[in-house]
Design a protein around this motif. Sequence first.
Motif, PDB file in Angstrom:
ATOM      1  N   VAL A  11       0.827  -1.206   0.000  1.00 40.15           N
ATOM      2  CA  VAL A  11       0.000   0.000   0.000  1.00 40.15           C
ATOM      3  C   VAL A  11       0.864   1.259   0.000  1.00 40.15           C
ATOM      4  O   VAL A  11       0.680   2.158  -0.830  1.00 40.15           O
ATOM      5  CB  VAL A  11      -0.955   0.007   1.217  1.00 40.15           C
ATOM      6  N   LEU A  12       1.811   1.333   0.939  1.00 40.50           N
ATOM      7  CA  LEU A  12       2.656   2.524   1.028  1.00 40.50           C
ATOM      8  C   LEU A  12       3.560   2.662  -0.199  1.00 40.50           C
ATOM      9  O   LEU A  12       3.796   3.771  -0.693  1.00 40.50           O
ATOM     10  CB  LEU A  12       3.493   2.482   2.301  1.00 40.50           C
ATOM     11  N   GLY A  13       4.037   1.528  -0.696  1.00 39.31           N
ATOM     12  CA  GLY A  13       4.902   1.569  -1.872  1.00 39.31           C
ATOM     13  C   GLY A  13       4.154   1.994  -3.122  1.00 39.31           C
ATOM     14  O   GLY A  13       4.648   2.815  -3.906  1.00 39.31           O
ATOM     15  N   SER A  14       2.949   1.467  -3.316  1.00 46.21           N
ATOM     16  CA  SER A  14       2.160   1.768  -4.516  1.00 46.21           C
ATOM     17  C   SER A  14       1.640   3.194  -4.520  1.00 46.21           C
ATOM     18  O   SER A  14       1.654   3.863  -5.557  1.00 46.21           O
ATOM     19  CB  SER A  14       0.984   0.793  -4.634  1.00 46.21           C
ATOM     20  N   LEU A  15       1.170   3.672  -3.362  1.00 45.04           N
ATOM     21  CA  LEU A  15       0.516   4.977  -3.307  1.00 45.04           C
ATOM     22  C   LEU A  15       1.464   6.128  -2.990  1.00 45.04           C
ATOM     23  O   LEU A  15       1.191   7.274  -3.364  1.00 45.04           O
ATOM     24  CB  LEU A  15      -0.616   4.944  -2.271  1.00 45.04           C
ATOM     25  N   LEU A  16       2.574   5.833  -2.290  1.00 47.25           N
ATOM     26  CA  LEU A  16       3.500   6.906  -1.909  1.00 47.25           C
ATOM     27  C   LEU A  16       4.918   6.689  -2.436  1.00 47.25           C
ATOM     28  O   LEU A  16       5.529   7.614  -2.981  1.00 47.25           O
ATOM     29  CB  LEU A  16       3.546   7.041  -0.381  1.00 47.25           C
ATOM     30  N   GLY A  17       5.432   5.487  -2.279  1.00 49.17           N
ATOM     31  CA  GLY A  17       6.823   5.215  -2.624  1.00 49.17           C
ATOM     32  C   GLY A  17       7.144   5.398  -4.100  1.00 49.17           C
ATOM     33  O   GLY A  17       8.050   6.170  -4.457  1.00 49.17           O
ATOM     34  N   LEU A  18       6.402   4.703  -4.965  1.00 48.87           N
ATOM     35  CA  LEU A  18       6.664   4.789  -6.406  1.00 48.87           C
ATOM     36  C   LEU A  18       6.485   6.213  -6.944  1.00 48.87           C
ATOM     37  O   LEU A  18       7.372   6.714  -7.656  1.00 48.87           O
ATOM     38  CB  LEU A  18       5.762   3.807  -7.160  1.00 48.87           C
ATOM     39  N   PRO A  19       5.361   6.883  -6.630  1.00 48.70           N
ATOM     40  CA  PRO A  19       5.231   8.268  -7.108  1.00 48.70           C
ATOM     41  C   PRO A  19       6.350   9.167  -6.613  1.00 48.70           C
ATOM     42  O   PRO A  19       6.829  10.037  -7.347  1.00 48.70           O
ATOM     43  CB  PRO A  19       3.868   8.705  -6.529  1.00 48.70           C
ATOM     44  N   ALA A  20       6.803   8.963  -5.369  1.00 50.84           N
ATOM     45  CA  ALA A  20       7.864   9.814  -4.811  1.00 50.84           C
ATOM     46  C   ALA A  20       9.181   9.620  -5.550  1.00 50.84           C
ATOM     47  O   ALA A  20       9.877  10.591  -5.872  1.00 50.84           O
ATOM     48  CB  ALA A  20       8.051   9.505  -3.317  1.00 50.84           C
ATOM     49  N   VAL A  21       9.537   8.363  -5.832  1.00 47.52           N
ATOM     50  CA  VAL A  21      10.792   8.074  -6.538  1.00 47.52           C
ATOM     51  C   VAL A  21      10.771   8.665  -7.946  1.00 47.52           C
ATOM     52  O   VAL A  21      11.720   9.337  -8.375  1.00 47.52           O
ATOM     53  CB  VAL A  21      11.045   6.553  -6.606  1.00 47.52           C
ATOM     54  N   PHE A  22       9.681   8.436  -8.668  1.00 42.73           N
ATOM     55  CA  PHE A  22       9.588   8.967 -10.029  1.00 42.73           C
ATOM     56  C   PHE A  22       9.494  10.492 -10.030  1.00 42.73           C
ATOM     57  O   PHE A  22      10.025  11.148 -10.934  1.00 42.73           O
ATOM     58  CB  PHE A  22       8.391   8.361 -10.758  1.00 42.73           C
ATOM     59  N   ALA A  23       8.821  11.043  -9.041  1.00 39.73           N
ATOM     60  CA  ALA A  23       8.738  12.506  -8.943  1.00 39.73           C
ATOM     61  C   ALA A  23      10.124  13.103  -8.799  1.00 39.73           C
ATOM     62  O   ALA A  23      10.461  14.105  -9.455  1.00 39.73           O
ATOM     63  CB  ALA A  23       7.868  12.901  -7.756  1.00 39.73           C
ATOM     64  N   LEU A 181       5.786  18.171 -24.506  1.00 41.52           N
ATOM     65  CA  LEU A 181       5.291  19.407 -23.903  1.00 41.52           C
ATOM     66  C   LEU A 181       4.837  19.185 -22.460  1.00 41.52           C
ATOM     67  O   LEU A 181       4.964  20.071 -21.613  1.00 41.52           O
ATOM     68  CB  LEU A 181       4.129  19.967 -24.719  1.00 41.52           C
ATOM     69  N   ILE A 182       4.318  17.993 -22.189  1.00 38.76           N
ATOM     70  CA  ILE A 182       3.837  17.682 -20.833  1.00 38.76           C
ATOM     71  C   ILE A 182       4.993  17.369 -19.894  1.00 38.76           C
ATOM     72  O   ILE A 182       5.074  17.901 -18.781  1.00 38.76           O
ATOM     73  CB  ILE A 182       2.838  16.509 -20.861  1.00 38.76           C
ATOM     74  N   VAL A 183       5.922  16.521 -20.337  1.00 40.75           N
ATOM     75  CA  VAL A 183       6.977  16.089 -19.414  1.00 40.75           C
ATOM     76  C   VAL A 183       7.939  17.221 -19.076  1.00 40.75           C
ATOM     77  O   VAL A 183       8.466  17.290 -17.949  1.00 40.75           O
ATOM     78  CB  VAL A 183       7.751  14.864 -19.965  1.00 40.75           C
ATOM     79  N   ILE A 184       8.199  18.128 -20.027  1.00 36.98           N
ATOM     80  CA  ILE A 184       9.130  19.221 -19.748  1.00 36.98           C
ATOM     81  C   ILE A 184       8.589  20.142 -18.654  1.00 36.98           C
ATOM     82  O   ILE A 184       9.301  20.521 -17.726  1.00 36.98           O
ATOM     83  CB  ILE A 184       9.426  20.034 -21.021  1.00 36.98           C
ATOM     84  N   GLY A 185       7.312  20.490 -18.762  1.00 36.98           N
ATOM     85  CA  GLY A 185       6.768  21.469 -17.826  1.00 36.98           C
ATOM     86  C   GLY A 185       5.915  20.920 -16.708  1.00 36.98           C
ATOM     87  O   GLY A 185       5.630  21.626 -15.735  1.00 36.98           O
ATOM     88  N   GLY A 186       5.522  19.652 -16.792  1.00 41.08           N
ATOM     89  CA  GLY A 186       4.531  19.152 -15.853  1.00 41.08           C
ATOM     90  C   GLY A 186       5.050  18.422 -14.640  1.00 41.08           C
ATOM     91  O   GLY A 186       4.490  18.517 -13.548  1.00 41.08           O
ATOM     92  N   PHE A 187       6.126  17.677 -14.793  1.00 39.94           N
ATOM     93  CA  PHE A 187       6.577  16.783 -13.726  1.00 39.94           C
ATOM     94  C   PHE A 187       7.594  17.410 -12.777  1.00 39.94           C
ATOM     95  O   PHE A 187       8.035  16.770 -11.833  1.00 39.94           O
ATOM     96  CB  PHE A 187       7.191  15.514 -14.332  1.00 39.94           C
TER      97      PHE A 187
END
Length: 259
Positions: A11-23, A181-187
Amino acid sequence: MKQLVINYGLVLGSLLGLPAVFAWLLTVVNRQTKSNLVTKFGINSQVYLGCLGIVIHETSHLIMALIFRHGIQSVRLLKLPHLNRRNGGDDDLALGYVNHTWSQHSFYQTIGNLFIGIAPIFGCTASLLGLDYLLFPGLAHAILKLAANPTRLAWTASWSVLTQQVGNWWQLLLLLLLTVLIVIGGFDLSPADYQNSALGLSSTIVVLVIFTTMITLLDVHAATVLQAITTFGLTMAIILSYSLIVSLLVMLITRFLRA
């Protein structure tokens, strides 16, 4: 007890861990891309090439702020930065903003800080998946089919769908352009985004731990809920992975471009 620990990780890895690493990875890469653009083509070039992502970024903040009932003070989805104000004030390098207020006495609004801060990661991911559906349906279906069963990835079926539903060349070219256009300015999460997220991180972890403990101990459709969560996390990871690949390619291209 062992299963409970495993479920915490899922749960923590799917909802918080993965998004945090990729962010973090996408922020590092795309900040370098913006730096390359600014150095070679001027400060406004990062807006011209990242405009769509910037709008989605700020819109994601705004939607989450409204969902968590924060007070909206001012919004600007896209703006040109400038190094010096005429009155001699500080530089204004923001490409957009959503200024909001919240009550420290509201647990719901406190949790909202985390989701408001990282909202662009989910907003840009959803936007890319939507574009895939419109311009390259095979890619969207392949991603969902691959993530449908995280314990047994359907590589063959996913590849089959991918190759059978390829759009026209102009659709693929348009998808690539919009993705850039999305990845340059969005993430690219700002320091303010990270600071805002930190305000709600501990409260969100507590909620997720309690939720996971309840469904595990009470066995209330635990397997179904956990599979849905891991499928969501894997879908995010796949989309963010190719976003990272595109980001890396754009960073390399902008590094060797000449003004």
